[in-house]
Design an enzyme around this catalytic site. Structure first.
Site, mmCIF file in Angstrom:
data_model
loop_
_atom_site.group_PDB
_atom_site.id
_atom_site.type_symbol
_atom_site.label_atom_id
_atom_site.label_comp_id
_atom_site.label_asym_id
_atom_site.label_seq_id
_atom_site.Cartn_x
_atom_site.Cartn_y
_atom_site.Cartn_z
ATOM 1 N N SER A 662 128.541 33.923 43.787
ATOM 2 C CA SER A 662 127.456 33.330 44.565
ATOM 3 C C SER A 662 127.021 31.973 44.035
ATOM 4 C CB SER A 662 126.248 34.274 44.604
ATOM 5 O OG SER A 662 125.724 34.466 43.304
ATOM 6 N N LYS A 705 116.580 36.279 45.583
ATOM 7 C CA LYS A 705 116.846 34.970 44.994
ATOM 8 C C LYS A 705 115.821 33.933 45.468
ATOM 9 C CE LYS A 705 121.832 35.651 44.401
ATOM 10 N NZ LYS A 705 123.186 35.256 44.832
#
Length: 816
Positions: A662, A705
């Site tokens: 990611s 996140k």
């Protein structure tokens, strides 16, 4: 680039779908929503009569699957016939091989109780019969007859001896003959005075009489045996007469069960054979024997249950289905060997361990015979010998009770060998997916025995139909767990949180245990707030409190960032520095946190060094993501020239392992920044993986996140410039908390969807990316131009440096 609108950050449940006030108005739902595939598989598995069609239910939340499977099976089991009772009885021919009685449900307990009563009655009946005047007279008559027959022979011999001047005497050593004189037995002194010829005549007479005496004595064992046989016949006659009526009553009660009739025949024969032993147990035992039998000084008769002979007529009711409705459904929480297969117990007696058929104990397979057995696959595999034993009984359809030591030949002591029981059971294993795939790959028997895969889904579509069904499911959970009714606004919040659980605004969680836990906690807070029903605020309180209870590590990380122990910038610009976003999972808690990623370059041979990998802190997926960067840079900037840089990438202040791809787009951004010497906005954080074509790919944990970086920015003070870049394909996953949505609505925080690295670079640097013209050149003052020019310059420098070294080496006499 347009940022996302506030309504795109959180998808609310339309209130018009929830046309009720509270869940009390909703009809209960009886099926498991969103699991049509699994439901169909289970229905097929339980209906399929062929061998091997047992079921493995795979997926998350074993408790959810198990409870639903049990409810599903109950409806099906009610339509099935109740299986037979299973009893173990004594094998009168081979006592160490108890036999099995399989009789209609309810008859087992009747037979057990009837035989217990019979044991109490038969001892009394036998004692009464054998103490009767008729029995005593006939027994005495046999003994007198024996004595008369025996006496006639001795009388005749005694008379004959007297005629010859001798007397037949009985001594402790046996019978003997002695001479008589004047009617008296001669003493030894008188015999010594007799002349030798007379002595010899006496001796001849005695020898002849001794021969006749021996003939009489040889007939005595036969006469005694004949007496015993007659007495035995007499005992059998009175025993059979005594038990006939008692047994006939039981026969009539079970006249349609051949196995019981045969067992009663065996009981009758055994009673007749052991009638004297049974009667003798009625007599008080004296001395040491009485003490050993636990009677002490009271000298009471032995209880029928303690008499080993009478105990052999009892019934060990292993499985009682008298109260069963339909087929049994058994869940064994602790599937060890004995709990599953059954066992033979032992008891200490006179310093030794003994056992009999009454000490055979049932297992889960016995209870589930004729029905369904649910087991946790992981627990089964963790228990020694259980998996092999389960496969063995499913293959053979025979349930044999034996210890693991006996089965594997480790123990050779004499013990019981109970007759195997015919087994007809459907086994449903409940377990994780990885365990199913592992067994399929490694155990060839598994696919033969568990042919049906019931694959439970983690999630379902969030459409109008499913949201309505979800509300009914919430109502059912409330009623089944005796919780307060839920207001429709609270139901809407629960549905929204369900989407948050799967990180997808277009899906709902199928893990109902999570919703039930949230309902229970919401019910608690409703009680604390004196609410008669669960309100939306109560649900939000439960969510916030759960997050707060598990927030210690998250808050410590944030504190370290705010105190600048961990370096994270949220304003300004920097070259070769960017804010990446990571997700940490601790227990059942997942949260996001920003991480500084830096890049440095130098002259080299086209290497992109992953420092995390060099020190073995990088997982394989993260290492793969870094290697992709080189492919992208080489294709865009170094097709016609060597890539002459050496770059290093690192997660700053990372002291644990790093994995996942990611951050690959983030690493590309910071690498290009370092190459082109273009600063990156530190007010923005980035997440997203990248392929070799520069496309931004979706990642996991997007909500956590974003919220992790937002909390740092909020603590420092929102400036209106801060935000996060996410993959455009992750927009559907957004279910952000209220604070982030509110900040976005007030234009204080921004979420930017990115589908290509070029769009992200423009946003992070404020410069255009630039496209090649017809001559293949990038426009000046663009990102691509600056990157390419720097790489060209480094390639020239490397070529010049390589040429100088070559010339110097040739001058010094070295070959290239």
């Amino acid at each position: 680039m347009k940022e996302l609108k506030p309504e795109e950050l959180y998808t609310e449940s339309p209130r018009e779908l929830l046309d009720f006030e509270t869940t009390d108005e909703l009809e209960a739902i009886e099926k498991m929503i969103g699991q049509d595939r699994a439901v169909s598989a289970i229905h097929f598995g339980i209906e399929m009569p062929r061998d091997g069609y047992n079921i493995y239910a795979l997926g998350p939340d074993e408790a959810d699957k198990r409870s639903w499977i049990e409810e599903f099976l109950k409806k099906h089991a009610e339509e099935n016939a109740v299986p037979n009772d299973i009893c173990y009885v004594n094998n009168f021919k081979e006592h160490y091989k108890p036999g099995v009685l399989s009789i209609p449900a309810g008859k087992g307990v009747e037979l057990r109780d009837r035989m217990d009563s019979f044991i109490d009655e038969v001892q009394i009946a036998l004692t009464t019969a054998f103490e009767s005047e008729e029995y005593q007279n006939r027994s005495q008559s046999l003994e007198e007859e024996f004595k008369e027959e025996q006496g006639e022979g001795f009388n005749e011999l005694s008379q004959k001896a007297q005629e010859q001047g001798l007397a037949l005497l009985r001594t402790p050593a046996g019978f003997t003959f002695a001479p008589i004189k004047d009617g008296d037995i001669m003493s030894s002194e008188e015999i010594q005075k007799v002349e030798e010829e007379e002595k010899k005549a006496l001796q001849d007479k005695i020898e002849k009489l001794q021969a006749e005496l021996q003939k009489i004595l040889r007939q005595m064992p036969g006469r005694q045996r004949k007496l015993r046989e007659k007495k035995k016949e007499l005992d059998h006659e009175f025993a059979e007469y005594s038990v006939k009526d008692l047994l006939d009553e039981i026969r009539q009660q079970f006249n349609d069960i051949d196995f019981v009739q045969k067992f009663l025949d065996d009981v009758k024969k055994d009673i007749i054979e052991h009638v004297q032993e049974i009667i003798s147990q009625q007599q008080p035992q004296q001395g040491l024997l009485g003490m050993l039998q636990g009677q002490g000084d009271q000298n009471q008769p032995v209880k029928p249950s303690d008499d080993p002979v009478l105990r052999s007529y009892r019934i060990n009711l292993l499985v009682d289905n008298s109260k069963q409705k339909g087929a049994p459904i058994i869940y064994e929480d602790n599937p060890n060997y004995t709990n599953l297969i059954g066992r033979v117990e032992y008891q200490a007696k006179f310093g030794a361990l003994t056992t009999d058929f009454m000490l055979i104990k049932t297992g889960a397979l016995h209870k589930a015979n004729g029905g369904f057995l649910i087991l946790d696959a992981r627990k089964v595999l963790m228990q020694p010998y259980v998996w092999e034993a389960l496969k063995r009984v499913l293959k053979s359809h025979k349930l044999r009770i034996e210890s693991p030591g006996e089965y594997y030949g480790m123990i050779s002591t004499v013990s019981l060998e109970p007759e195997p029981i015919d087994l007809d059971v459907k086994v449903i294993l409940v377990g994780q997916r990885w365990l199913y795939y592992l067994l399929s790959a490694k155990d060839p028997d598994f696919s033969e025995l568990f042919k049906v895969m019931a694959d439970f889904n983690d999630q379902m579509d969030r459409n109008e139909k499913n949201q309505t069904l979800y509300a009914r499911m919430i109502g059912s959970l409330v009623r089944n767990n005796e919780l307060k009714p839920v207001h429709r606004d609270a139901v809407a919040r629960l549905i929204e949180e369900s989407a948050r659980y799967v990180s997808d605004s277009e899906k709902l969680s199928a893990r109902y245990s999570q919703i039930l836990d949230l309902l229970r906690e919401s019910d608690y807070w409703a009680g604390q707030n004196n609410h008669s029903k669960i309100e939306r605020d109560d649900v939000q309180k439960a969510i916030d409190q759960k997050k707060w209870r598990s927030a210690r590590v998250r808050e410590q990380l944030q504190e370290n960032i705010l105190r600048k122990t961990i370096y994270i910038d949220t304003d300004g610009v920097k070259v070769g520095q960017i804010n990446g976003l990571s997700v940490l999972t601790i227990g059942d808690t997942m949260f996001g946190t920003p991480t500084r990623i830096t890049a440095r370059i130098e002259l080299g041979k086209g290497e992109v060094i992953n420092i995390e990998r060099e020190v073995q802190l990088s997982g394989p997926i993260h290492s793969k993501g870094v290697l992709i960067l080189k492919g992208f840079i080489g294709e865009r900037y170094a097709v016609n020239r060597p890539l002459s840089l050496s770059a290093s990438l690192v997660f700053e202040q990372s002291y644990g392992g790093v994995d996942g791809d990611s951050a690959s787009s983030t690493e590309l951004y910071v690498l290009l920044s370092a190459i082109a010497d273009i600063p990156i906005k530190q007010s923005l954080a980035v997440t997203g993986s990248i392929n070799q074509h520069g496309q931004i790919q979706p990642i996991g944990g997007v909500n956590e996140k974003i919220e992790g970086f937002f909390e740092i920015c909020q603590s420092r003070g929102l400036t209106g410039d801060q935000g996060v870049l996410i993959p455009r394909s992750n927009v559907k996953n957004l279910m952000l908390n209220n604070e982030v949505v509110r900040a976005a609505r007030e234009n204080k925080f921004h979420i930017y969807p990115v589908d290509h690295v070029d769009r992200g670079l423009e946003l992070l640097t404020g410069m255009p990316i630039g496209k090649r013209d017809k001559k293949g050149m990038f426009p000046s003052n663009t990102i691509n131009y600056k990157v390419e020019q720097r790489l060209v310059s480094m390639a020239k420098t490397r070529m010049q440096y390589t040429g100088l070294i070559t010339a110097d080496r040739k001058t010094d006499g070295y070959n290239e």
